[in-house]
Design a protein around this motif. Structure first.
Motif, short mmCIF file in Angstrom:
data_model
loop_
_atom_site.label_atom_id
_atom_site.label_comp_id
_atom_site.label_asym_id
_atom_site.label_seq_id
_atom_site.Cartn_x
_atom_site.Cartn_y
_atom_site.Cartn_z
N VAL A 98 4.13 -12.14 8.30
CA VAL A 98 3.91 -11.62 9.65
C VAL A 98 3.67 -10.10 9.60
O VAL A 98 4.32 -9.39 8.83
N THR A 99 2.73 -9.62 10.43
CA THR A 99 2.53 -8.17 10.55
C THR A 99 3.78 -7.61 11.24
O THR A 99 4.07 -7.97 12.37
N ASN A 100 4.49 -6.73 10.52
CA ASN A 100 5.66 -6.12 11.17
C ASN A 100 5.51 -4.61 11.30
O ASN A 100 6.40 -3.94 11.81
N ARG A 101 4.34 -4.05 10.88
CA ARG A 101 4.12 -2.62 10.99
C ARG A 101 2.68 -2.27 10.70
O ARG A 101 2.07 -3.01 9.94
N PRO A 102 2.11 -1.18 11.16
CA PRO A 102 2.45 -0.52 12.42
C PRO A 102 1.70 -1.22 13.55
O PRO A 102 0.90 -2.11 13.30
N GLY A 103 1.91 -0.76 14.78
CA GLY A 103 1.22 -1.38 15.91
C GLY A 103 1.97 -1.09 17.20
O GLY A 103 2.85 -0.22 17.24
N HIS A 130 2.29 -5.02 6.10
CA HIS A 130 1.68 -3.83 6.71
C HIS A 130 0.27 -4.21 7.14
O HIS A 130 -0.50 -4.74 6.34
N HIS A 131 -0.05 -3.92 8.41
CA HIS A 131 -1.35 -4.33 8.95
C HIS A 131 -2.52 -3.84 8.08
O HIS A 131 -3.49 -4.58 7.84
N ILE A 132 -2.43 -2.61 7.59
CA ILE A 132 -3.55 -2.07 6.79
C ILE A 132 -3.69 -2.82 5.47
O ILE A 132 -4.79 -3.06 4.99
N GLU A 133 -2.56 -3.22 4.90
CA GLU A 133 -2.63 -3.99 3.65
C GLU A 133 -3.38 -5.32 3.90
O GLU A 133 -4.10 -5.81 3.04
N GLY A 134 -3.19 -5.86 5.11
CA GLY A 134 -3.95 -7.06 5.49
C GLY A 134 -5.45 -6.77 5.44
O GLY A 134 -6.22 -7.51 4.82
N HIS A 135 -5.88 -5.66 6.06
CA HIS A 135 -7.31 -5.32 6.03
C HIS A 135 -7.79 -5.14 4.59
O HIS A 135 -8.90 -5.55 4.25
N LEU A 136 -6.97 -4.51 3.75
CA LEU A 136 -7.37 -4.27 2.36
C LEU A 136 -7.63 -5.58 1.61
O LEU A 136 -8.41 -5.63 0.67
#
Ligand code: KG4
Ligand code: ZN
Length: 365
Positions: A98-103, A130-136
């Protein structure tokens, strides 16, 4: 079961997309991640009248939608179906990511609470992402083949909230815990590229988020019709869009005053797009010359922009990785994969730890 293979339920609710996905992660196969089910509810229409995301409305909408999205993802993945109970479906899931940071804190809290509850009920490991790690990780979703030969790589992250350059030296399984910070070469000092698109698009009268409308309006326009500044911050791998935004604002005001906005709309859109893209490519150029990567990668919502892709492709003969368009914008499949990567590394929370996983709006890295 190999430790490099897992079936993950991913949940994303950090901003205005409410999304759940089932992803089969297998770092030993040629294609690292197969998306078996993805369901996303976009709140764009709900926030549209306000010209931007209203946090309180966003979290309430997540609350109403999230269970349906999880159900849809399980069904689309054919884990749930006639005669199959939720318990049986969840037996085939190895972990929850689950995305738990940031947002937005209220939005994050909805996803985190649902994920914790599912983990608790079905005794599944939980991974905070981490949301950005998802994008990566998004370029590796549903690719036919992925090879570790693409590393080291330079990655340009361009979303609505972040603009960053990363040096991706090794494959994801080797990423350390502090990877997002240790791999970062530069970032925006103020607005993100997506914000620059959205704010100027709004001035031109387009709905939020305006990036794709601005791109559409630029077709046939002259990208050199209007001169706009390209900021060059002191750290030559950082970005800044505030000066550009002010200049674009003044230009559009002048066009409105002279009643020439409609006539020049395509030229204005094309010039604005060109200025943002050039600012990105200029920094990318410095990074490429300095580090000599084996490949390039663009991720985030702005990576959907065709002119940005074309400009990078025409400037370098290096392989360019771009996520499939539906994985450029926020989605739970990328969160499932990023969580799956950490899970395969053995970084999963203990049962007690998972119950105290927090939603962290900041720090943005
Ligand atoms: O990654 P994303 O879905 O959300 C964040 O994590 O922020 O990115 C959304 C951003 C918005 O600013 C949107 O206008 C921009 O991506 N975007 C585009 C295009 N499609 C989406 N910008 C330029 N051209 C596009 N085609
Ligand atoms: Zn995002």
């Amino acid at each position: 079961m190999s430790s490099k293979r897992a079936t993950i339920l991913g949940i994303e609710s950090s901003c205005d997309d409410c999304s759940a996905a089932i992803v089969d992660v297998d770092f030993e196969s040629a294609n690292w991640a197969r998306v078996r089910g993805l369901s996303t509810f976009s709140q764009v229409q709900i926030h549209n009248p306000y010209g931007g995301v209203v946090p309180e409305i966003a979290s309430r909408s997540h609350l109403e939608e999230i269970h349906q999205e999880v159900w849809n993802a399980l069904s689309a993945a054919e884990l749930l179906g006639p005669g199959v109970s939720l318990l049986q479906a969840m037996e085939r899931v190895d972990a929850i990511a689950v995305t738990n940071r940031p947002g937005l804190v209220g939005s994050l809290l909805v996803g985190v609470t649902v994920a914790k509850t599912i983990a608790y009920l079905f005794k599944k490991p939980l991974v905070g992402v981490h949301h950005i790690e998802g994008h990566l990780m998004s370029p590796y979703l549903d690719q036919e083949t992925v090879s570790s030969k693409i590393f080291p790589q330079i990655l340009l992250m361009v979303s609505g909230g972040h603009t960053q350059l990363h040096w991706i030296e090794r494959p994801p399984l080797e990423w350390p815990e502090d990877f997002l910070v240790s791999s970062r070469l530069g970032r925006s000092l103020d607005d993100a590229a997506g914000e620059a698109f959205d704010k100027t698009a709004k001035l031109l009268g387009f709905p939020y988020p305006g990036g794709k409308f601005l791109e559409e309006a630029s077709v046939g326009g002259n990208p050199h019709a209007f001169a706009l500044p390209r900021s060059k911050p002191k750290n030559d791998l950082d970005f800044s869009f505030s000066g550009f935004k002010t200049a674009a604002n003044l230009l559009i005001q002048a066009q409105t005053k002279n009643a020439t906005l409609e006539k020049n709309r395509a030229d204005l859109a094309a010039s604005i797009q060109e200025a943002i893209i050039e600012a990105l490519v200029d920094r990318l150029e410095i990074a490429v010359e300095r580090h000599s990567p084996k490949s390039l990668c663009i991720v985030g919502g702005v990576a959907a922009n065709k002119s940005l892709r074309a400009k990078i492709q025409s400037r370098w003969s290096l392989p360019l990785l771009v996520p499939t368009t539906k994985y450029c914008t926020d989605n739970a499949a990328m969160i499932a994969l990023a969580g799956g990567n950490r899970f395969c590394q053995g970084k999963r929370l203990s049962f007690e730890e998972s119950l105290s996983l927090s939603a962290i709006p900041y720090p943005e890295i």
